[in-house]
Design an enzyme around this catalytic site. Structure first.
Site, short mmCIF file in Angstrom:
data_model
loop_
_atom_site.label_atom_id
_atom_site.label_comp_id
_atom_site.label_asym_id
_atom_site.label_seq_id
_atom_site.Cartn_x
_atom_site.Cartn_y
_atom_site.Cartn_z
N SER A 64 0.81 -1.18 -0.03
CA SER A 64 0.02 0.00 -0.06
C SER A 64 0.89 1.23 0.11
CB SER A 64 -1.13 0.03 1.20
OG SER A 64 -0.13 -0.04 2.50
N ASN A 76 1.36 -4.34 -14.56
CA ASN A 76 0.30 -5.39 -15.00
C ASN A 76 -0.64 -5.41 -13.79
OD1 ASN A 76 2.34 -6.56 -13.21
ND2 ASN A 76 2.22 -8.44 -14.32
N ASP A 82 2.99 -18.92 -11.89
CA ASP A 82 2.04 -20.22 -11.76
C ASP A 82 3.03 -21.14 -11.37
OD1 ASP A 82 3.34 -21.12 -13.88
OD2 ASP A 82 1.90 -20.42 -15.21
N TYR A 85 6.71 -21.90 -13.18
CA TYR A 85 7.77 -21.00 -13.02
C TYR A 85 8.78 -21.54 -11.72
CZ TYR A 85 10.07 -16.84 -13.58
OH TYR A 85 11.27 -15.60 -13.86
N PHE A 93 10.53 -10.93 -10.25
CA PHE A 93 10.56 -9.51 -10.47
C PHE A 93 9.39 -8.83 -10.43
CE2 PHE A 93 13.83 -11.63 -13.25
CZ PHE A 93 14.99 -10.65 -13.04
#
Length: 144
Positions: A64, A76, A82, A85, A93
């Site tokens: 926040s 994004n 998921d 990875y 990152f």
């Protein structure tokens, strides 16, 4: 039962992370000093790679205070990592876009993540009617 997640750190200088009792999110820190100029995009390394349990994914969002402290937003909106990875070099990152010149220092808490179950298998079935009236949407609740 406590879920165990395998974690690999970029190197020995990275601050070890852990879940605290007061919340469901785990803070992530910048793995190195990063300078970002206004209107510039950079991937901020977080210095961790993890092997998530099968059937789970990580949701990564800014803290926040990230915008207030650093003047960056996550490009994004929410990162989803998921279970596939999970390689030794699949480090995480934070995709940052700067709205002002900023300095992020190694160890600064800039984002947070939580582990969530993946969506179950679904089948989308096309129909002519959904069985209810249009209810409005886009801010229409409580306007009448």
């Amino acid at each position: 039962m406590t879920m165990q997640i395998k974690i690999k750190y970029l190197d020995e200088t990275q601050t070890r992370i852990s879940k605290i009792e007061q919340g469901d999110w785990i803070d992530l820190r910048a793995a190195e000093d990063v300078t970002i100029k206004k209107d510039e995009f950079k991937l901020v390394p977080l210095g961790v790679a993890m092997e998530l349990p099968e059937g789970y994914e990580a949701h990564v969002v800014p803290r926040s205070s990230t915008y207030k402290n650093f003047g960056v937003i996550q490009t994004n909106s929410m990162g989803v990592i998921d279970e596939s990875y999970k390689g030794d070099n699949d480090f995480w990152f934070f995709p940052a876009y700067a709205l002002r010149d900023t300095e992020i220092k190694k160890g600064d808490r800039i984002c947070q993540f939580r582990i969530m179950k993946k969506m179950p298998a679904v089948e989308l079935v096309e129909v002519e009617h959904l069985g209810n009236e249009d209810r409005g949407g886009l801010g229409s609740t409580g306007t009448k």
